[in-house]
Design an enzyme around this catalytic site. Structure first.
Site: not given
Ligand code: 5GP
Length: 145
Positions: A107, A109
């Site tokens: 993903h 951001h």
């Molecule tokens: P990462 O830390 O893997 O780069 O990003 C994961 C993102 O997913 C984080 O920014 C976190 O806030 C978001 N996130 C975690 N759980 C959920 C969820 O259940 N729904 C949504 N929409 N975002 C989530």
């Protein structure tokens, strides 16, 4: 979780893709789904994920999938700008827990920034109000072109 590993079909983004978990959806095409981050680092923090993928991170992804994904990222980033008029926009992506990754479906951001407004900490913010996320998603969706 290291950089290497097996894709977990039970991860939260896989559930969102299958419609098994809720999300404030912004945009969808053949390649990507975009929705609001539920623990936003800034107002309007939006995510873009590949729809047809079992890549845990950027390194895992098939090159031919990436083209559609990054075009989706640009399209949503432009819509975020048009909807929210930020002073700057961070586009970022984490690979592996040490780098800050917490969800293991590739993903990107999209985080709008405003002068004088501090960036929230990654993975350490509170949960956003679902109604507010829905409103933001609608605002951004209206600017997709
Ligand atoms: P990462 O830390 O893997 O780069 O990003 C994961 C993102 O997913 C984080 O920014 C976190 O806030 C978001 N996130 C975690 N759980 C959920 C969820 O259940 N729904 C949504 N929409 N975002 C989530």
């Amino acid at each position: 979780m290291s950089l290497d590993g097996t894709y977990d079909h039970g991860n939260i983004f896989a559930k969102i893709l299958r419609g098994e978990a809720p999300s404030a959806r912004v945009f969808e095409d053949d390649h990507v789904l975009s929705f609001m981050d539920v623990f936003p680092q800034a107002r309007g923090h939006t995510l873009v994920i590949p729809k047809h993928s079992v890549a845990r991170n950027l390194l895992d992804e098939e090159p031919q999938v990436l083209a559609g994904v990054i075009l989706g990222v640009q399209r949503v980033t432009r819509a975020v700008r048009a909807a929210l008029n930020p002073d700057g926009i961070v586009v970022t992506q984490f690979n592996g827990a040490t780098a800050g990754q917490t969800v293991y479906h590739l993903h990107f951001h999209i985080i709008p920034r405003w002068d004088g407004v501090a960036l929230g900490r990654h993975g350490a913010g509170g949960m956003a109000d679902p109604a507010e996320l829905t409103a933001l998603a609608q605002q951004i969706a209206a600017k997709i072109s």
